[in-house]
Design a protein around this motif. Structure first.
Motif, PDB file in Angstrom:
ATOM      1  N   UNK A   7     -10.559  10.966  -2.281  1.00 46.49           N
ATOM      2  CA  UNK A   7     -10.357   9.547  -2.543  1.00 46.49           C
ATOM      3  C   UNK A   7      -8.988   9.293  -3.166  1.00 46.49           C
ATOM      4  N   UNK A  11      -6.038   6.999  -1.594  1.00 47.38           N
ATOM      5  CA  UNK A  11      -5.376   5.914  -2.321  1.00 47.38           C
ATOM      6  C   UNK A  11      -3.890   6.195  -2.484  1.00 47.38           C
ATOM      7  N   UNK A  14      -1.972   5.653   0.779  1.00 48.77           N
ATOM      8  CA  UNK A  14      -1.815   4.232   1.106  1.00 48.77           C
ATOM      9  C   UNK A  14      -0.770   3.577   0.205  1.00 48.77           C
ATOM     10  N   UNK A  15      -0.874   3.838  -1.102  1.00 52.13           N
ATOM     11  CA  UNK A  15       0.047   3.180  -2.027  1.00 52.13           C
ATOM     12  C   UNK A  15       1.481   3.667  -1.800  1.00 52.13           C
ATOM     13  N   UNK A  16       1.620   4.942  -1.524  1.00 53.94           N
ATOM     14  CA  UNK A  16       2.959   5.478  -1.265  1.00 53.94           C
ATOM     15  C   UNK A  16       3.564   4.823  -0.019  1.00 53.94           C
ATOM     16  N   UNK A  17       2.746   4.761   1.050  1.00 49.52           N
ATOM     17  CA  UNK A  17       3.231   4.141   2.287  1.00 49.52           C
ATOM     18  C   UNK A  17       3.586   2.671   2.046  1.00 49.52           C
ATOM     19  N   UNK A  18       2.727   1.987   1.265  1.00 49.58           N
ATOM     20  CA  UNK A  18       2.997   0.585   0.957  1.00 49.58           C
ATOM     21  C   UNK A  18       4.268   0.423   0.159  1.00 49.58           C
ATOM     22  N   UNK A  19       4.460   1.332  -0.785  1.00 49.39           N
ATOM     23  CA  UNK A  19       5.633   1.260  -1.652  1.00 49.39           C
ATOM     24  C   UNK A  19       6.917   1.452  -0.848  1.00 49.39           C
TER      25      UNK A  19
ATOM     26  N   UNK B  61      -5.887  -2.172   6.175  1.00 51.37           N
ATOM     27  CA  UNK B  61      -4.591  -1.655   5.711  1.00 51.37           C
ATOM     28  C   UNK B  61      -4.088  -0.536   6.618  1.00 51.37           C
ATOM     29  N   UNK B  65      -0.449  -1.060   8.053  1.00 55.43           N
ATOM     30  CA  UNK B  65       0.616  -0.076   7.842  1.00 55.43           C
ATOM     31  C   UNK B  65       1.129   0.450   9.183  1.00 55.43           C
ATOM     32  N   UNK B  69       4.969   0.062  10.275  1.00 59.04           N
ATOM     33  CA  UNK B  69       5.829   1.240  10.472  1.00 59.04           C
ATOM     34  C   UNK B  69       6.318   1.327  11.906  1.00 59.04           C
ATOM     35  N   UNK B 170       3.119  -6.329   2.542  1.00 61.11           N
ATOM     36  CA  UNK B 170       2.334  -5.158   2.934  1.00 61.11           C
ATOM     37  C   UNK B 170       1.913  -4.345   1.713  1.00 61.11           C
ATOM     38  N   UNK B 171       2.854  -4.116   0.833  1.00 65.05           N
ATOM     39  CA  UNK B 171       2.551  -3.350  -0.381  1.00 65.05           C
ATOM     40  C   UNK B 171       1.512  -4.079  -1.234  1.00 65.05           C
ATOM     41  N   UNK B 174      -1.886  -3.660   0.176  1.00 68.84           N
ATOM     42  CA  UNK B 174      -2.420  -2.326  -0.111  1.00 68.84           C
ATOM     43  C   UNK B 174      -2.966  -2.274  -1.541  1.00 68.84           C
ATOM     44  N   UNK B 178      -6.841  -1.532  -2.542  1.00 75.07           N
ATOM     45  CA  UNK B 178      -7.265  -0.463  -3.448  1.00 75.07           C
ATOM     46  C   UNK B 178      -8.044  -1.057  -4.617  1.00 75.07           C
TER      47      UNK B 178
END
Lengths: 210, 196
Positions: A7, A11, A14-19, B61, B65, B69, B170-171, B174, B178
């Motif tokens: 998990x 998370x 996802x957050x890294x990709x979003x960032x 998401x 994403x 991308x 997008x961020x 996400x 979460x």
């Protein structure tokens, strides 16, 4: 050292990709870029053009998915215009009115005196990602020539040539009707719609709907 | 370059075959995810099992994403992707009606079809009701037309509405997803009954 649970891994990913996205120029890449090679091919292969006969068919069929955009000045437009066409001089491109007329979901046919202005407008619209744009082949000059004085095919002619001649002759009163009315100012009679026999003309592709 | 259909890589008929295959796999995975079971679906409204919420947000998401991308790397012309137009007034009311029906019937339109495929009687009743509702809506459409078109905003998107860069939106989505995920699990722990 504590193991990373699936998990947390999810998370984290996802957050890294979003960032990364938050600092990426997504909007700049989203601009529809003009693919010059494709446009060149369309012009060379003449698939960018629509013939006067095919356009006449769309008019007679009252095809609601076809919008005829007349790019000439409003004075020229007042003089004579193709039935059902909308006047939008090139200078008005980019205004709200232009955005309203130029519907991306419709088939746009561009009309100017010759091919030049409509060709330029075609490139502009194509580069903005308009999917269905056509140039009236030969422009208004050729249109008037075709429908005021249809030339009977001579010598060896194909059935297609014969059909085109028949169509030009039959459609002429409807296409040039407005002009006839204007020259005959005292009796603004309504022009009669000639019965045009429908023969197997390849149908325009139906617009996609979601 | 994608979207393949818009660039003419395949025609109308091929697109129907592809749509059929995608539809079948969509139904299959809904069933495998347990979404063909009305009690599991209804459970989320009692905060006992928020699987649906979690799966939906994961899917949203992931797709978001992916699209961003692909756009970023130039594989996708996002301006050619179809966007549903927004009718704020009609869609708020329609969403509430759908939510009430979801809580009562235990299905949403897609999952009810999945339930029918596996022969669940409540799903068959639900789908028949949905069809009847469509008929009534169609017949009453002249009366509802003004309301149907209320609050038209065009092909509105969040980046345009908030005037923020697409990547930043997008961020934020996400982060929101979460948050929903963790909030959902917290609710589950709080409300879950043993033996359900």
């Amino acid at each position: 050292m504590a193991a990373i649970s699936p998990k947390q891994l999810g998370f984290g990913t996802f957050i890294l990709l979003g960032l990364i996205l938050a600092f990426s120029p997504v909007d700049r890449m989203a601009r529809a870029e003009i693919e010059v090679s494709g446009l060149v091919q369309e012009i060379a292969g003449e698939s960018a053009y629509i013939s006067p006969e095919d356009l006449a068919h769309a008019i007679i069929d009252k095809d609601p998915s076809v919008i005829i955009v007349d790019l000439r000045s409003s004075a020229d437009f007042a003089g004579y215009s193709i039935p059902g066409s909308i006047n939008l001089p090139v200078a008005e491109f980019g205004t709200d009115r232009a955005d309203e007329i130029l519907d991306r979901d419709k088939t746009l046919v561009l009309v100017s005196n010759g091919n030049t202005i409509s060709g330029q407008a075609w490139v502009i619209l194509k580069s903005q990602g308009y999917p269905d744009v056509y140039i009236l082949a030969g422009g208004m000059n050729y249109w008037v020539e075709v429908f005021t004085n249809p030339v009977k095919p001579e010598g060896v002619y194909t059935s297609d040539e014969q059909f085109r001649y028949e169509l030009r002759k039959a459609a002429a009163p409807l296409m040039m009707g407005e002009q006839a009315v204007q020259s005959d100012a005292n009796t603004p009679t309504e022009t009669k719609t000639p019965a045009v026999r429908k023969t197997s003309v390849k149908k325009k592709k139906v617009d996609e709907g979601c | 370059m994608a979207p393949f259909y818009k660039f003419g890589l395949f025609g109308d008929q091929t697109s129907l075959v592809i749509a059929l295959l995608i539809g079948i796999s969509f139904g299959f995975w809904l069933e495998r995810g347990g979404f063909g079971y009305s009690r599991k679906l209804a459970m989320q409204f009692y905060f006992q099992d928020l699987t649906v919420l979690k799966v939906m947000f994961s899917a949203i998401i992931t797709a978001m994403l992916g699209l961003m991308y692909l756009t970023l790397f130039g594989f996708l012309d996002i301006s050619r992707v179809y966007i549903n137009p927004t009718y704020m007034g009609a869609q708020v009311v329609g969403g509430l009606v759908l939510g009430v029906g979801f809580a009562i019937g235990g299905y949403c339109p897609g999952t009810s079809v999945v339930g029918v495929a596996t022969g669940k009687i409540d799903a068959i009743v639900y789908l028949a009701g949905a069809m009847f509702g469509m008929l009534v809506f169609g017949e009453l459409f002249p009366l509802l037309k003004n309301f149907y078109n209320s609050g038209f905003m065009g092909n509105a998107t969040l980046p345009e509405f908030f005037n923020l860069p697409t990547g930043l939106i997008g961020f934020l989505v996400v982060v929101m997803a979460v948050g929903m995920f963790l909030g959902g699990e917290w609710l589950e722990r709080k409300f879950r009954k043993d033996g359900v």
